[in-house]
Scaffold this motif. Structure first.
Motif, PDB file in Angstrom:
ATOM      1  N   LEU A 166     -10.298  -8.369   2.866  1.00 22.99           N
ATOM      2  CA  LEU A 166     -11.217  -9.174   3.679  1.00 22.99           C
ATOM      3  C   LEU A 166     -12.502  -8.436   4.064  1.00 22.99           C
ATOM      4  O   LEU A 166     -13.360  -8.980   4.764  1.00 22.99           O
ATOM      5  CB  LEU A 166     -10.502  -9.678   4.938  1.00 22.99           C
ATOM      6  N   SER A 167     -12.678  -7.221   3.574  1.00 26.09           N
ATOM      7  CA  SER A 167     -13.898  -6.456   3.868  1.00 26.09           C
ATOM      8  C   SER A 167     -15.132  -7.245   3.449  1.00 26.09           C
ATOM      9  O   SER A 167     -15.152  -7.854   2.381  1.00 26.09           O
ATOM     10  CB  SER A 167     -13.916  -5.138   3.078  1.00 26.09           C
ATOM     11  N   PRO A 168     -16.171  -7.228   4.273  1.00 27.30           N
ATOM     12  CA  PRO A 168     -17.425  -7.870   3.857  1.00 27.30           C
ATOM     13  C   PRO A 168     -18.203  -6.974   2.898  1.00 27.30           C
ATOM     14  O   PRO A 168     -17.981  -5.761   2.864  1.00 27.30           O
ATOM     15  CB  PRO A 168     -18.195  -8.026   5.170  1.00 27.30           C
ATOM     16  N   SER A 169     -19.069  -7.568   2.111  1.00 30.35           N
ATOM     17  CA  SER A 169     -19.879  -6.780   1.168  1.00 30.35           C
ATOM     18  C   SER A 169     -21.176  -7.526   0.896  1.00 30.35           C
ATOM     19  O   SER A 169     -21.266  -8.743   1.116  1.00 30.35           O
ATOM     20  CB  SER A 169     -19.105  -6.582  -0.137  1.00 30.35           C
ATOM     21  N   ALA A 170     -22.165  -6.799   0.427  1.00 31.13           N
ATOM     22  CA  ALA A 170     -23.467  -7.392   0.129  1.00 31.13           C
ATOM     23  C   ALA A 170     -23.293  -8.495  -0.917  1.00 31.13           C
ATOM     24  O   ALA A 170     -22.637  -8.269  -1.951  1.00 31.13           O
ATOM     25  CB  ALA A 170     -24.420  -6.329  -0.390  1.00 31.13           C
ATOM     26  N   LEU A 171     -23.832  -9.658  -0.658  1.00 33.27           N
ATOM     27  CA  LEU A 171     -23.715 -10.829  -1.536  1.00 33.27           C
ATOM     28  C   LEU A 171     -22.257 -11.183  -1.839  1.00 33.27           C
ATOM     29  O   LEU A 171     -21.955 -11.817  -2.842  1.00 33.27           O
ATOM     30  CB  LEU A 171     -24.469 -10.602  -2.866  1.00 33.27           C
ATOM     31  N   ASN A 172     -21.370 -10.743  -0.967  1.00 29.55           N
ATOM     32  CA  ASN A 172     -19.919 -10.928  -1.142  1.00 29.55           C
ATOM     33  C   ASN A 172     -19.473 -10.431  -2.527  1.00 29.55           C
ATOM     34  O   ASN A 172     -18.547 -10.999  -3.121  1.00 29.55           O
ATOM     35  CB  ASN A 172     -19.535 -12.404  -0.934  1.00 29.55           C
ATOM     36  N   GLY A 173     -20.112  -9.383  -3.012  1.00 24.33           N
ATOM     37  CA  GLY A 173     -19.872  -8.884  -4.365  1.00 24.33           C
ATOM     38  C   GLY A 173     -18.504  -8.248  -4.558  1.00 24.33           C
ATOM     39  O   GLY A 173     -17.948  -8.256  -5.660  1.00 24.33           O
ATOM     40  N   GLN A 174     -17.951  -7.666  -3.505  1.00 22.56           N
ATOM     41  CA  GLN A 174     -16.606  -7.063  -3.556  1.00 22.56           C
ATOM     42  C   GLN A 174     -16.444  -6.138  -4.756  1.00 22.56           C
ATOM     43  O   GLN A 174     -15.454  -6.190  -5.472  1.00 22.56           O
ATOM     44  CB  GLN A 174     -15.524  -8.147  -3.554  1.00 22.56           C
ATOM     45  N   ALA A 175     -17.456  -5.299  -4.937  1.00 22.51           N
ATOM     46  CA  ALA A 175     -17.507  -4.448  -6.137  1.00 22.51           C
ATOM     47  C   ALA A 175     -16.672  -3.183  -5.944  1.00 22.51           C
ATOM     48  O   ALA A 175     -17.195  -2.077  -5.941  1.00 22.51           O
ATOM     49  CB  ALA A 175     -18.958  -4.101  -6.451  1.00 22.51           C
ATOM     50  N   TRP A 176     -15.397  -3.385  -5.726  1.00 16.28           N
ATOM     51  CA  TRP A 176     -14.509  -2.243  -5.516  1.00 16.28           C
ATOM     52  C   TRP A 176     -13.175  -2.455  -6.216  1.00 16.28           C
ATOM     53  O   TRP A 176     -12.821  -3.566  -6.622  1.00 16.28           O
ATOM     54  CB  TRP A 176     -14.300  -1.993  -4.008  1.00 16.28           C
ATOM     55  N   TYR A 177     -12.419  -1.392  -6.337  1.00 17.49           N
ATOM     56  CA  TYR A 177     -11.118  -1.454  -7.003  1.00 17.49           C
ATOM     57  C   TYR A 177     -10.215  -0.407  -6.370  1.00 17.49           C
ATOM     58  O   TYR A 177     -10.657   0.708  -6.105  1.00 17.49           O
ATOM     59  CB  TYR A 177     -11.292  -1.178  -8.507  1.00 17.49           C
ATOM     60  N   LEU A 178      -8.977  -0.783  -6.099  1.00 18.16           N
ATOM     61  CA  LEU A 178      -8.038   0.180  -5.517  1.00 18.16           C
ATOM     62  C   LEU A 178      -6.801   0.258  -6.390  1.00 18.16           C
ATOM     63  O   LEU A 178      -6.381  -0.739  -6.978  1.00 18.16           O
ATOM     64  CB  LEU A 178      -7.617  -0.266  -4.110  1.00 18.16           C
ATOM     65  N   LYS A 179      -6.228   1.465  -6.471  1.00 19.83           N
ATOM     66  CA  LYS A 179      -4.977   1.643  -7.222  1.00 19.83           C
ATOM     67  C   LYS A 179      -3.996   2.358  -6.318  1.00 19.83           C
ATOM     68  O   LYS A 179      -4.335   3.382  -5.728  1.00 19.83           O
ATOM     69  CB  LYS A 179      -5.199   2.522  -8.455  1.00 19.83           C
ATOM     70  N   SER A 180      -2.780   1.819  -6.192  1.00 18.87           N
ATOM     71  CA  SER A 180      -1.754   2.561  -5.462  1.00 18.87           C
ATOM     72  C   SER A 180      -0.734   3.038  -6.486  1.00 18.87           C
ATOM     73  O   SER A 180      -0.408   2.327  -7.436  1.00 18.87           O
ATOM     74  CB  SER A 180      -1.121   1.714  -4.366  1.00 18.87           C
ATOM     75  N   SER A 181      -0.242   4.253  -6.288  1.00 18.96           N
ATOM     76  CA  SER A 181       0.691   4.857  -7.244  1.00 18.96           C
ATOM     77  C   SER A 181       2.054   4.175  -7.143  1.00 18.96           C
ATOM     78  O   SER A 181       2.352   3.507  -6.144  1.00 18.96           O
ATOM     79  CB  SER A 181       0.824   6.351  -6.955  1.00 18.96           C
ATOM     80  N   ALA A 182       2.896   4.345  -8.170  1.00 22.12           N
ATOM     81  CA  ALA A 182       4.198   3.673  -8.225  1.00 22.12           C
ATOM     82  C   ALA A 182       5.068   4.040  -7.018  1.00 22.12           C
ATOM     83  O   ALA A 182       5.783   3.184  -6.488  1.00 22.12           O
ATOM     84  CB  ALA A 182       4.904   4.034  -9.527  1.00 22.12           C
ATOM     85  N   ASP A 183       4.967   5.282  -6.537  1.00 18.23           N
ATOM     86  CA  ASP A 183       5.772   5.675  -5.365  1.00 18.23           C
ATOM     87  C   ASP A 183       5.094   5.305  -4.037  1.00 18.23           C
ATOM     88  O   ASP A 183       5.618   5.598  -2.959  1.00 18.23           O
ATOM     89  CB  ASP A 183       6.087   7.183  -5.402  1.00 18.23           C
ATOM     90  N   GLN A 184       3.914   4.645  -4.147  1.00 22.18           N
ATOM     91  CA  GLN A 184       3.145   4.190  -2.976  1.00 22.18           C
ATOM     92  C   GLN A 184       2.754   5.325  -2.041  1.00 22.18           C
ATOM     93  O   GLN A 184       2.594   5.128  -0.836  1.00 22.18           O
ATOM     94  CB  GLN A 184       3.907   3.094  -2.218  1.00 22.18           C
ATOM     95  N   LYS A 185       2.609   6.500  -2.615  1.00 22.23           N
ATOM     96  CA  LYS A 185       2.232   7.674  -1.810  1.00 22.23           C
ATOM     97  C   LYS A 185       0.749   8.007  -1.968  1.00 22.23           C
ATOM     98  O   LYS A 185       0.250   8.949  -1.364  1.00 22.23           O
ATOM     99  CB  LYS A 185       3.081   8.897  -2.227  1.00 22.23           C
ATOM    100  N   LYS A 186       0.083   7.257  -2.840  1.00 20.00           N
ATOM    101  CA  LYS A 186      -1.321   7.563  -3.072  1.00 20.00           C
ATOM    102  C   LYS A 186      -2.115   6.268  -3.297  1.00 20.00           C
ATOM    103  O   LYS A 186      -1.677   5.384  -4.027  1.00 20.00           O
ATOM    104  CB  LYS A 186      -1.425   8.453  -4.330  1.00 20.00           C
TER     105      LYS A 186
END
Ligand SMILES: Cc1cc2nc3c(=O)[nH]c(=O)nc-3n(C[C@H](O)[C@H](O)[C@H](O)COP(=O)(O)O)c2cc1C
Length: 252
Positions: A166-186
């Motif tokens: 739900l983070s806001p962004s310029a022009l609602n571009g949402q130009a980001w990407y997140l990866k969580s590791s299989a063990d959810q520790k990273k």
């Protein structure tokens, strides 16, 4: 990240909840008073910088948008590191002020009266003013955002994912990407450059680093809310396949 509101402390919990209610306000009411100016100035002191050693300054200036005042942020430069730090601070300001009932909107292209202050340069401002309390959102369903799987790869706590989404962004571009590791520790956080963009890359680069800082603010509020202790490693790496690594979180 704690501040006074009518004799009550605003907590991290309040700011987490605010992430699900906030909205960019573009319709303001008249009557922003000197008392409001004082309240806003005081509240801005509660924002916590990403890098404790980085110099920054918030100032409250005459309105440059439709609100009653503008909150201007000055940093040492406009390098990626500072821009991410600026986004992190501005989003805290956004959430803190909305929690106090003010309407807030980022003003991405507004020019300040004062470009430099105490050796720092202007980065971006927020429009702030009085608004109808019903302007804010009721919950997640009221947001226009991408699907979570388009921005987050891997299993992780759903509340944390939602808060980041739900983070806001310029022009609602949402130009980001997140990866969580299989063990959810990273969790690794990236800025993502679109393959085709009608706006020049150099302009978007400025906004996208700011957006990345906004995302870090939301992500961390989610982690704190879910009692997930995390260590942040903030290091911006070179772009690879349109992804620029911004930070990594190690979950303890
Ligand atoms: C860095 C940044 C710059 C922005 N600049 C403007 C702007 O100049 N004018 C405006 O009306 N909204 C601006 N916005 C608001 C976004 O359009 C808005 O956050 C986005 O559409 C998502 O909507 P929401 O904030 O209501 O959730 C900006 C937002 C960000 C994060």
């Amino acid at each position: 990240l704690e501040c006074e509101s009518k004799g009550r402390e605003i907590t991290m919990e309040d700011l987490f909840n605010e992430c699900f209610k906030r909205k960019s306000i573009r319709l303001f009411k008249d009557g922003f008073s000197s008392e409001d100016q004082e309240k806003v100035t005081e509240a801005l002191k509660k924002a916590v910088p990403l890098d404790p050693s980085a110099a920054y300054e918030f100032t409250l200036e005459k309105p440059h948008g439709r609100g009653g005042a503008s909150v201007c942020l000055y940093m040492k430069d406009k390098e990626p590191q500072s821009l991410v730090g600026a986004g992190y601070l501005l989003e805290q300001a956004d959430l803190i002020l909305e929690q106090l009932g003010y309407g807030v909107c980022f003003l991405g292209t507004a020019k300040p009266d004062v470009k430099e202050k105490d050796g720092l340069i202007f980065v971006m401002m927020l429009d702030v003013g009085l608004c109808d309390p019903n302007s804010f959102r009721q919950g997640k369903a009221d947001f226009t955002r991408k699907y979570i799987n388009d921005i987050w790869e891997g299993e992780f706590n759903e509340q944390v994912k939602d808060c980041a989404l739900l983070s806001p962004s310029a022009l609602n571009g949402q130009a980001w990407y997140l990866k969580s590791s299989a063990d959810q520790k990273k969790i690794t956080v990236y800025k993502k450059r679109a393959p085709f963009n009608p706006i020049p890359d150099e302009v978007m680069r400025f906004f996208h680093f700011l957006d990345a800082g906004i995302l870090l603010c939301h992500l961390e509020l989610g982690l704190v809310h879910e009692h997930l202790k995390a260590e942040r490693h903030f290091e911006i790496k070179p772009e690879e396949d349109r992804l620029t690594e911004i930070a990594e979180y190690e979950i303890k």
